[in-house]
Design an enzyme around this catalytic site. Structure first.
Site, PDB file in Angstrom:
ATOM      1  N   GLY A   1      45.507 -67.581  23.829  1.00  0.00           N
ATOM      2  CA  GLY A   1      45.550 -66.741  25.028  1.00  0.00           C
ATOM      3  C   GLY A   1      45.980 -65.338  24.659  1.00  0.00           C
ATOM      4  O   GLY A   1      46.684 -65.144  23.660  1.00  0.00           O
TER       5      GLY A   1
ATOM      6  N   GLN B   1      49.119 -56.918  25.806  1.00  0.00           N
ATOM      7  CA  GLN B   1      49.422 -57.146  24.387  1.00  0.00           C
ATOM      8  C   GLN B   1      48.597 -56.238  23.462  1.00  0.00           C
ATOM      9  O   GLN B   1      48.895 -56.137  22.280  1.00  0.00           O
ATOM     10  CB  GLN B   1      49.190 -58.616  24.022  1.00  0.00           C
ATOM     11  CG  GLN B   1      50.207 -59.548  24.695  1.00  0.00           C
ATOM     12  CD  GLN B   1      49.933 -61.004  24.363  1.00  0.00           C
ATOM     13  OE1 GLN B   1      49.095 -61.628  25.004  1.00  0.00           O
ATOM     14  NE2 GLN B   1      50.597 -61.542  23.369  1.00  0.00           N
TER      15      GLN B   1
ATOM     16  N   CYS C   1      53.874 -66.868  20.405  1.00  0.00           N
ATOM     17  CA  CYS C   1      53.287 -65.727  21.110  1.00  0.00           C
ATOM     18  C   CYS C   1      52.817 -64.723  20.065  1.00  0.00           C
ATOM     19  O   CYS C   1      53.554 -64.423  19.129  1.00  0.00           O
ATOM     20  CB  CYS C   1      54.352 -65.094  22.009  1.00  0.00           C
ATOM     21  SG  CYS C   1      53.744 -63.655  22.905  1.00  0.00           S
ATOM     22  N   LEU C   2      51.592 -64.214  20.234  1.00  0.00           N
ATOM     23  CA  LEU C   2      51.067 -63.262  19.249  1.00  0.00           C
ATOM     24  C   LEU C   2      51.910 -61.983  19.202  1.00  0.00           C
ATOM     25  O   LEU C   2      51.865 -61.253  18.222  1.00  0.00           O
ATOM     26  CB  LEU C   2      49.598 -62.929  19.565  1.00  0.00           C
ATOM     27  CG  LEU C   2      48.607 -64.084  19.364  1.00  0.00           C
ATOM     28  CD1 LEU C   2      47.226 -63.707  19.890  1.00  0.00           C
ATOM     29  CD2 LEU C   2      48.522 -64.498  17.902  1.00  0.00           C
TER      30      LEU C   2
ATOM     31  N   HIS D   1      52.128 -68.827  30.712  1.00  0.00           N
ATOM     32  CA  HIS D   1      52.605 -67.925  29.655  1.00  0.00           C
ATOM     33  C   HIS D   1      51.935 -66.554  29.779  1.00  0.00           C
ATOM     34  O   HIS D   1      52.595 -65.514  29.745  1.00  0.00           O
ATOM     35  CB  HIS D   1      52.303 -68.575  28.286  1.00  0.00           C
ATOM     36  CG  HIS D   1      52.616 -67.748  27.074  1.00  0.00           C
ATOM     37  ND1 HIS D   1      53.435 -68.185  26.060  1.00  0.00           N
ATOM     38  CD2 HIS D   1      52.217 -66.494  26.694  1.00  0.00           C
ATOM     39  CE1 HIS D   1      53.525 -67.248  25.120  1.00  0.00           C
ATOM     40  NE2 HIS D   1      52.778 -66.217  25.481  1.00  0.00           N
ATOM     41  N   GLU D   2      50.605 -66.570  29.965  1.00  0.00           N
ATOM     42  CA  GLU D   2      49.869 -65.300  30.026  1.00  0.00           C
ATOM     43  C   GLU D   2      50.161 -64.532  31.317  1.00  0.00           C
ATOM     44  O   GLU D   2      50.284 -63.306  31.301  1.00  0.00           O
ATOM     45  CB  GLU D   2      48.355 -65.542  29.879  1.00  0.00           C
ATOM     46  CG  GLU D   2      47.922 -66.170  28.561  1.00  0.00           C
ATOM     47  CD  GLU D   2      48.426 -65.454  27.328  1.00  0.00           C
ATOM     48  OE1 GLU D   2      48.630 -64.232  27.368  1.00  0.00           O
ATOM     49  OE2 GLU D   2      48.652 -66.132  26.317  1.00  0.00           O
TER      50      GLU D   2
ATOM     51  N   HIS E   1      53.159 -62.593  30.977  1.00  0.00           N
ATOM     52  CA  HIS E   1      52.946 -61.309  30.284  1.00  0.00           C
ATOM     53  C   HIS E   1      52.598 -60.200  31.276  1.00  0.00           C
ATOM     54  O   HIS E   1      53.050 -59.065  31.137  1.00  0.00           O
ATOM     55  CB  HIS E   1      51.782 -61.419  29.287  1.00  0.00           C
ATOM     56  CG  HIS E   1      52.184 -61.885  27.925  1.00  0.00           C
ATOM     57  ND1 HIS E   1      53.071 -61.203  27.126  1.00  0.00           N
ATOM     58  CD2 HIS E   1      51.814 -62.974  27.209  1.00  0.00           C
ATOM     59  CE1 HIS E   1      53.227 -61.860  25.976  1.00  0.00           C
ATOM     60  NE2 HIS E   1      52.479 -62.938  26.009  1.00  0.00           N
TER      61      HIS E   1
HETATM   62 ZN    ZN Z   1      52.345 -64.408  24.538  1.00  0.00          ZN
END
Ligand code: ZN
Length: 174
Positions: A46, A51, A94-95, A136-137, A140
């Site tokens: 995701g 991000q 998480c990226l 999660h997204e 963000h």
């Molecule tokens: Zn993340």
């Protein structure tokens, strides 16, 4: 194909709230394509627009196994309509937070509303990994990260560790 740089903590932009999209146009479609390219290249499941530094309420997800056919889904202006009382726990990465995994308990099922690439309103019921990933997204888009589930002490420790990693990019172990 356009792979963007992924912003990592402690960047302030990750704490900001993203703005809703008024109309799905050329720019939004290009951004979604770039998000998919970046997500697949980084082996994530995701990615939210913030991000890559763009404060728009857009995210992309693909929770298919690597042996399966890809199942890309892009969500524009996603809104959570219902969360189940049942919960599930996943170890989440998480990226934007390299080398960090945190066990997080979230509602097992979430029902959302969103706009698709053609500008149509859609509904989706998400379960299991998909549900966790969507939550999660969407976090963000509201400036919330997985480390916000931790105590301040643990959170500061992780941010310090990551800042150190970034200062030593050439360190190798042989
Ligand atoms: Zn993340």
């Amino acid at each position: 194909m356009s792979i963007k740089d992924i912003i990592t903590v402690p960047s302030e932009i990750l704490k900001k709230k993203s703005e809703p999209i008024e109309k799905v146009g050329k720019n939004e479609k290009k951004l979604i394509k770039d998000l998919f390219d970046t997500m697949y290249a980084s082996k994530g499941i995701g990615l939210a627009a913030v991000q890559v530094g763009i404060l728009k309420r857009i995210l992309v997800i693909d929770v298919s196994n690597k042996d399966e056919q890809k199942k890309p889904i892009s969500l524009i202006n996603p809104i959570i309509k219902r969360l189940s009382d049942d919960t599930s726990v996943y170890e989440e990465g998480c990226l934007s937070i390299p080398e960090t995994f945190i066990e997080i308990e979230r509602p097992k099922i979430c029902e959302i509303e969103y706009i698709d690439l053609d500008g149509n309103k859609k509904e989706l019921k998400c379960d299991g990994l998909m549900s966790t990933c969507v939550q999660h997204e969407i976090n963000h888009l509201d400036g919330k990260l997985i480390i916000d589930h931790l105590s301040k002490l643990k959170k500061d420790f992780i941010i310090k560790k990551i800042s150190k990693l970034q200062k030593n990019p050439d360190r190798v172990i042989v």
